[in-house]
Design an enzyme around this catalytic site. Structure first.
Site, PDB file in Angstrom:
ATOM      1  N   ARG A  69       3.985 160.240 109.826  1.00  0.00           N
ATOM      2  CA  ARG A  69       2.548 159.965 109.726  1.00  0.00           C
ATOM      3  C   ARG A  69       2.249 158.555 109.208  1.00  0.00           C
ATOM      4  NH1 ARG A  69       1.841 165.784 106.811  1.00  0.00           N
ATOM      5  NH2 ARG A  69       2.212 167.042 108.668  1.00  0.00           N
ATOM      6  N   ARG A  96       1.334 151.256  97.008  1.00  0.00           N
ATOM      7  CA  ARG A  96       2.044 151.392  98.291  1.00  0.00           C
ATOM      8  C   ARG A  96       2.526 150.036  98.764  1.00  0.00           C
ATOM      9  NH1 ARG A  96       3.047 156.704  98.612  1.00  0.00           N
ATOM     10  NH2 ARG A  96       1.229 157.762  97.780  1.00  0.00           N
ATOM     11  N   ILE A  97       3.646 150.065  99.485  1.00  0.00           N
ATOM     12  CA  ILE A  97       4.122 148.826 100.087  1.00  0.00           C
ATOM     13  C   ILE A  97       3.377 148.648 101.411  1.00  0.00           C
ATOM     14  CG2 ILE A  97       6.142 147.691 101.082  1.00  0.00           C
ATOM     15  CD1 ILE A  97       7.778 149.329  98.982  1.00  0.00           C
ATOM     16  N   ASN A 112      -1.517 139.766  94.482  1.00  0.00           N
ATOM     17  CA  ASN A 112      -1.116 140.908  93.653  1.00  0.00           C
ATOM     18  C   ASN A 112      -0.884 140.436  92.231  1.00  0.00           C
ATOM     19  OD1 ASN A 112      -0.136 143.591  93.081  1.00  0.00           O
ATOM     20  ND2 ASN A 112       1.960 142.783  93.161  1.00  0.00           N
ATOM     21  N   HIS A 114       1.490 141.397  88.898  1.00  0.00           N
ATOM     22  CA  HIS A 114       2.699 142.161  88.578  1.00  0.00           C
ATOM     23  C   HIS A 114       3.042 141.965  87.097  1.00  0.00           C
ATOM     24  CE1 HIS A 114       6.539 144.109  89.282  1.00  0.00           C
ATOM     25  NE2 HIS A 114       7.077 143.166  88.544  1.00  0.00           N
ATOM     26  N   ASP A 146       3.959 139.001 100.456  1.00  0.00           N
ATOM     27  CA  ASP A 146       4.645 138.911 101.745  1.00  0.00           C
ATOM     28  C   ASP A 146       5.241 140.290 102.050  1.00  0.00           C
ATOM     29  OD1 ASP A 146       6.891 139.163 100.200  1.00  0.00           O
ATOM     30  OD2 ASP A 146       7.602 137.108 100.503  1.00  0.00           O
ATOM     31  N   ASP A 150       7.254 142.383  95.698  1.00  0.00           N
ATOM     32  CA  ASP A 150       7.032 141.408  94.617  1.00  0.00           C
ATOM     33  C   ASP A 150       7.795 140.105  94.845  1.00  0.00           C
ATOM     34  OD1 ASP A 150       5.496 143.425  93.366  1.00  0.00           O
ATOM     35  OD2 ASP A 150       7.270 144.263  92.425  1.00  0.00           O
TER      36      ASP A 150
HETATM   37  C1  GRF Z   1      -1.056 146.650  86.398  1.00  0.00           C
HETATM   38  O1  GRF Z   1      -0.357 146.593  85.197  1.00  0.00           O
HETATM   39  C2  GRF Z   1      -0.412 145.780  87.434  1.00  0.00           C
HETATM   40  O2  GRF Z   1       0.427 144.791  86.912  1.00  0.00           O
HETATM   41  C3  GRF Z   1       0.412 146.731  88.248  1.00  0.00           C
HETATM   42  O3  GRF Z   1      -0.260 147.949  88.198  1.00  0.00           O
HETATM   43  C4  GRF Z   1      -1.049 148.031  87.027  1.00  0.00           C
HETATM   44  C5  GRF Z   1      -2.413 148.488  87.471  1.00  0.00           C
HETATM   45  O4  GRF Z   1      -3.257 148.808  86.435  1.00  0.00           O
HETATM   46  N1  GRF Z   1       0.588 146.196  89.579  1.00  0.00           N
HETATM   47  P1  GRF Z   1      -4.816 149.009  86.711  1.00  0.00           P
HETATM   48  O5  GRF Z   1      -4.989 150.097  87.759  1.00  0.00           O
HETATM   49  O6  GRF Z   1      -5.425 147.711  87.140  1.00  0.00           O
HETATM   50  O7  GRF Z   1      -5.342 149.468  85.377  1.00  0.00           O
END
Ligand code: GRF
Length: 220
Positions: A69, A96-97, A112, A114, A146, A150
């Site tokens: 799916r 999700r990727i 994004n 991280h 990309d 990450d």
């Molecule tokens: C964050 O800490 C971010 O770095 C990671 O997922 C978390 C999301 O937190 N990618 P929120 O939903 O913005 O509170």
């Protein structure tokens, strides 16, 4: 100057979305939509603010069913986001990727945040991995997305200390405080023309978010 159309993808609590929405840069942004892969607090909150909020539920079922799916879900997500005509797609805790098709369709538009200083500690458990590795400094990274996990070009980073007694939870909480300043500032810089996503260049060092540059005066 017209506002930057922002579409945000979420899966969880949405604290980064809220930080962007309440930041000093919000006046320069048009929150065109919030899209999620599940029902989640971030989606409910967006709806309550009057932002167009929609879920494209990730397929349920066993591994084989989900795999079967997945292409239809990829297409539905891409179509939903395309319909919102984003200038920038903000991944704010989206778990999700993204498919290669999605990434290619919105090249140099997906950012994004991280919770580590990439390329250290990619993946879903960055604070835990940082604790286990024994580093004294971690932080957060805003990067272009990309096809990898990450791995996209880094736009800005803020260091965050790892304190004695920290566990994954306390470290993540401290890193998120930095995210809530850095992420809005990066989106704001895009809206103001201070950060060019196609070339990943900042107008000048002065345009970079506060805290994202080390004070290196002790080195000279
Ligand atoms: C964050 O800490 C971010 O770095 C990671 O997922 C978390 C999301 O937190 N990618 P929120 O939903 O913005 O509170």
């Amino acid at each position: 100057m017209s506002k930057l159309r922002v579409v945000t993808l979420v899966s969880g609590s949405g604290s980064n979305l809220k930080a962007i929405f309440h930041s000093e840069f919000a006046a320069k942004l048009d929150f065109a939509g919030v899209v999620s892969d599940r029902q989640c607090p971030a989606l409910d909150w967006a709806g309550a603010q009057g932002i167009r909020a929609s879920a494209i539920p990730f397929p349920a079922g066993n591994q084989a069913e989900r795999k079967e799916r997945r292409p239809a879900w990829n297409d539905a997500l891409r179509a939903q986001v395309a319909a919102l005509s984003p200038d920038v797609i903000v991944l704010a805790g989206f778990m999700r990727i993204l498919s290669a098709d999605f990434v290619n369709a919105f090249e140099s538009k997906i950012v994004n945040v991280h919770p580590s200083l990439l390329p250290a500690f990619p993946g879903a458990h960055a604070p835990r991995d940082a604790i286990e590795a024994g580093v004294r400094v971690s932080g957060c990274t805003v990067h272009l997305v990309d096809e990898g996990v990450d791995t996209g070009p880094i736009l800005a980073q803020v260091p965050v200390p790892v304190l004695p007694g920290d566990d994954a939870k306390t470290l993540h909480r401290r890193i998120q405080q930095a995210e809530h300043r850095l992420f809005p500032a990066v989106i704001g810089a895009i809206a103001e023309g201070n950060l060019n996503l196609s070339t990943q260049t900042w107008q000048s060092e002065c345009a970079m978010p506060q805290g994202s540059l080390w004070n290196v005066s002790w080195m000279s």
